[in-house]
Write a protein that holds these residues in place. Structure first.
Motif, PDB file in Angstrom:
ATOM      1  N   GLU A 126       0.832  -1.210   0.000  1.00  0.00           N
ATOM      2  CA  GLU A 126       0.000   0.000   0.000  1.00  0.00           C
ATOM      3  C   GLU A 126       0.862   1.254   0.000  1.00  0.00           C
ATOM      4  O   GLU A 126       0.542   2.239  -0.679  1.00  0.00           O
ATOM      5  CB  GLU A 126      -0.953   0.008   1.191  1.00  0.00           C
ATOM      6  N   ALA A 138      -1.388   8.144  16.481  1.00  0.00           N
ATOM      7  CA  ALA A 138      -2.539   7.239  16.565  1.00  0.00           C
ATOM      8  C   ALA A 138      -2.376   6.264  17.729  1.00  0.00           C
ATOM      9  O   ALA A 138      -3.352   5.923  18.412  1.00  0.00           O
ATOM     10  CB  ALA A 138      -2.699   6.473  15.254  1.00  0.00           C
ATOM     11  N   PRO A 193      -9.967  -3.695   9.608  1.00  0.00           N
ATOM     12  CA  PRO A 193     -10.290  -3.452   8.195  1.00  0.00           C
ATOM     13  C   PRO A 193     -10.344  -4.769   7.428  1.00  0.00           C
ATOM     14  O   PRO A 193      -9.557  -5.690   7.695  1.00  0.00           O
ATOM     15  CB  PRO A 193      -9.117  -2.574   7.725  1.00  0.00           C
ATOM     16  N   THR A 231      -7.196  -6.659   6.166  1.00  0.00           N
ATOM     17  CA  THR A 231      -6.052  -6.748   7.085  1.00  0.00           C
ATOM     18  C   THR A 231      -5.215  -8.006   6.904  1.00  0.00           C
ATOM     19  O   THR A 231      -3.977  -7.946   6.929  1.00  0.00           O
ATOM     20  CB  THR A 231      -6.528  -6.660   8.549  1.00  0.00           C
ATOM     21  N   GLN A 259      -0.529   1.686   6.941  1.00  0.00           N
ATOM     22  CA  GLN A 259      -1.803   2.365   6.733  1.00  0.00           C
ATOM     23  C   GLN A 259      -2.961   1.579   7.349  1.00  0.00           C
ATOM     24  O   GLN A 259      -3.905   2.158   7.900  1.00  0.00           O
ATOM     25  CB  GLN A 259      -2.063   2.576   5.235  1.00  0.00           C
ATOM     26  N   THR A 260      -2.898   0.248   7.255  1.00  0.00           N
ATOM     27  CA  THR A 260      -3.943  -0.596   7.831  1.00  0.00           C
ATOM     28  C   THR A 260      -3.977  -0.444   9.341  1.00  0.00           C
ATOM     29  O   THR A 260      -5.045  -0.287   9.940  1.00  0.00           O
ATOM     30  CB  THR A 260      -3.698  -2.074   7.462  1.00  0.00           C
ATOM     31  N   GLU A 290      -5.304   2.983  10.353  1.00  0.00           N
ATOM     32  CA  GLU A 290      -6.768   3.014  10.284  1.00  0.00           C
ATOM     33  C   GLU A 290      -7.382   2.306  11.496  1.00  0.00           C
ATOM     34  O   GLU A 290      -8.350   2.792  12.098  1.00  0.00           O
ATOM     35  CB  GLU A 290      -7.242   2.347   8.994  1.00  0.00           C
ATOM     36  N   GLU A 307      -6.866   4.348  14.771  1.00  0.00           N
ATOM     37  CA  GLU A 307      -7.774   5.494  14.812  1.00  0.00           C
ATOM     38  C   GLU A 307      -9.197   5.041  15.126  1.00  0.00           C
ATOM     39  O   GLU A 307      -9.944   5.731  15.828  1.00  0.00           O
ATOM     40  CB  GLU A 307      -7.724   6.245  13.479  1.00  0.00           C
ATOM     41  N   ASN A 308      -9.552   3.847  14.626  1.00  0.00           N
ATOM     42  CA  ASN A 308     -10.865   3.278  14.937  1.00  0.00           C
ATOM     43  C   ASN A 308     -10.965   2.954  16.427  1.00  0.00           C
ATOM     44  O   ASN A 308     -12.012   3.162  17.054  1.00  0.00           O
ATOM     45  CB  ASN A 308     -11.104   2.022  14.103  1.00  0.00           C
TER      46      ASN A 308
END
Length: 337
Positions: A72, A194, A312, A315, A322-323, A326, A329-330
């Motif tokens: 990614e 994060a 995600p 995953t 990046q995964t 994310e 942050e979730n």
């Protein structure tokens, strides 16, 4: 007298022009030398991988990437790749959809000859393909081969620290190689932030259960050693709802009864849907359906209060920084609700 003065003036003018011309030539030579020196300095970079220090060309051509923690990032930076293991990548990856990118297959039966065929300057090894490092070096002796594998196995002393540092180091290394240092620094800074935000959002009194859903079954992702979730107990200081002996890093999780999960009564359940990104799985059952349709779980605090976080969907095949960014942050957004 006028002729003498004019002669002197013309002589002086010619001298000034000659001096300017010489200065211009010297400046031009200096600029050219500086550019040449800059070019020389930026043609290679020394990076540290799992085996030591490797000299790597900057912005190399004919790059092969095998580490699913890198795809990614490379795609976001618009780095062209010559070959990748398409069989263990997400179907929507630009490298998978691009027919000009050669397919190495999967890590169980890889077609390593494809790597030699594209004559790469650089091969990026890691994770599933780290066991082929020596074979690949012998196959392409003229290429730079780097192994970005991160040890988060059950034998690792500090799986959480290893995961965080591994993701950051990989990002910085890729930034050095592909002249994306500023982008890499920003990405790692966002990642650090994060983590801090997610730590602050978690209540240490809350008990956590982490699971992997595959083939309609619920597997146990053990604290510290479990696939994906294990290292996060170290990173965030989670309180385990349950611990079992002889836990592993099995990609489907360790066998555990739904009743055992219910009896531990977790405040939070974190779920990885292993099958979601794998195109070859024909009998997929969405992880959310499996959790929702497990009667024994319905009276747990986590389910009754909707305290469930799903990783995600991609995953399992895309464990990029990046995964995780994310996902973290979730955590913050959901744990703070």
């Amino acid at each position: 007298m006028r002729k003498f003065t004019l002669t002197i003036f013309i002589a002086m003018f010619v001298f000034v022009l000659a001096a300017c011309s010489n200065a211009s030539e010297e400046t031009g030579k200096t600029d050219a030398n500086e550019k040449a020196n800059d070019s020389t300095e930026s043609t290679t970079v020394e990076v540290t991988d799992a085996h030591g220090t490797v000299t790597v060309p900057v912005n190399p051509k004919n790059v092969v990437a095998l580490d699913n923690r890198t795809f990614e990032t490379l795609a976001n930076w618009e780095v062209e790749l010559s070959a990748v293991p398409k069989d263990v990548m997400t179907a929507d990856s630009p490298y998978v959809t691009d027919e000009s990118v050669q397919n190495i297959g999967n890590h169980r039966e890889p077609n390593l000859e494809t790597i030699a065929a594209v004559d790469p300057e650089l091969v990026i090894v890691g994770q599933r393909f780290s066991g082929y490092y020596e074979d690949i070096k012998k196959l392409v002796p003229n290429a730079a081969v780097i192994d970005l594998n991160v040890d988060v196995s059950e034998e690792a002393d500090k799986p959480g620290e290893n995961l965080v540092n591994g993701l950051k180091d990989t990002t910085i290394t890729l930034g050095q190689i592909f002249d994306k240092n500023k982008e890499a620094e920003q990405l790692t800074a966002d990642f650090d932030q994060a983590i801090e935000d997610a730590k602050s959002a978690y209540n240490e009194a809350d008990k956590v259960m982490s699971v992997i859903v595959s083939g309609g079954d619920i597997g146990f992702s053990a604290p510290h050693s479990g696939r994906v979730w294990g290292p996060m107990y170290d990173i965030f200081g989670w309180t385990p709802a349950l611990e079992v002996d002889d836990s592993t890093t099995d990609h489907q999780g360790d066998e555990i009864s739904v009743e055992a999960i219910a009896q531990s009564n977790p405040d939070w359940i974190f779920v990885l849907d292993r099958d979601a990104p794998i195109s070859g799985v024909t009998d997929k059952v969405p992880a959310q359906d499996v959790i929702d349709e497990a009667p024994a779980l319905q009276n747990t605090t986590a389910v009754s209060e909707a305290n469930i976080i799903y990783a995600p969907e991609d995953t399992y095949l895309n464990e990029s920084i990046q995964t995780y960014l994310e996902l973290f942050e979730n955590f913050t957004n959901t744990l703070s609700k």
